[in-house]
Enzyme design. Sequence first.
Site, short mmCIF file in Angstrom:
data_model
loop_
_atom_site.label_atom_id
_atom_site.label_comp_id
_atom_site.label_asym_id
_atom_site.label_seq_id
_atom_site.Cartn_x
_atom_site.Cartn_y
_atom_site.Cartn_z
N ASP A 93 -6.15 1.75 -2.08
CA ASP A 93 -6.91 1.41 -0.88
C ASP A 93 -7.72 0.13 -1.08
O ASP A 93 -7.80 -0.72 -0.18
CB ASP A 93 -7.83 2.56 -0.48
N HIS A 149 0.84 -1.20 0.00
CA HIS A 149 0.00 0.00 0.00
C HIS A 149 0.87 1.25 0.00
O HIS A 149 0.61 2.20 -0.76
CB HIS A 149 -0.93 -0.03 1.22
N ASP A 150 1.91 1.27 0.84
CA ASP A 150 2.84 2.41 0.85
C ASP A 150 3.49 2.60 -0.52
O ASP A 150 3.62 3.73 -1.01
CB ASP A 150 3.93 2.22 1.90
#
Length: 138
Positions: free
Chosen positions: A105, A63-64
């Site tokens: 997300d 996600h990062d």
Amino acid sequence: MRTLWIVAVWLMGVEGHLYQFENMIYQKTGKFAIIAYSNYGCYCGWGGKGKPQDATDRCCFVHDCCYGRVNGCDPKMGTYSYSFQNGDIVCGGDDPCLRAVCECDRVAANCFAENLKTYNKKYWLSSIIDCKEESEKC
């Protein structure tokens, strides 16, 4: 530091897409992200370094990395368009940047759901100081 930031955001009242991300996670996992994922392993929460501790922490690492590839808007601000259809998260809207944030997300929320059985409480509230190994590249 990351815990302080998370608490500050929570106390201010989460606005924009952070609230949306929290909702996606809850819909897919039944867990409140601010509790379950805001300070988990080396990457879930503010910042991140070292080697992901398990599959859940790897979801946060990915996600990062995804946020790092978003261009044209701040991934932590703004509001995107999405819906739930037959249990799936569907990102929409005309803004390509916000749609990219939504996709980051969506993938993370699905990843958390896929790895619920391996969620390990020993990594919850772990200190980033424990993440001493060299960080992986995205």
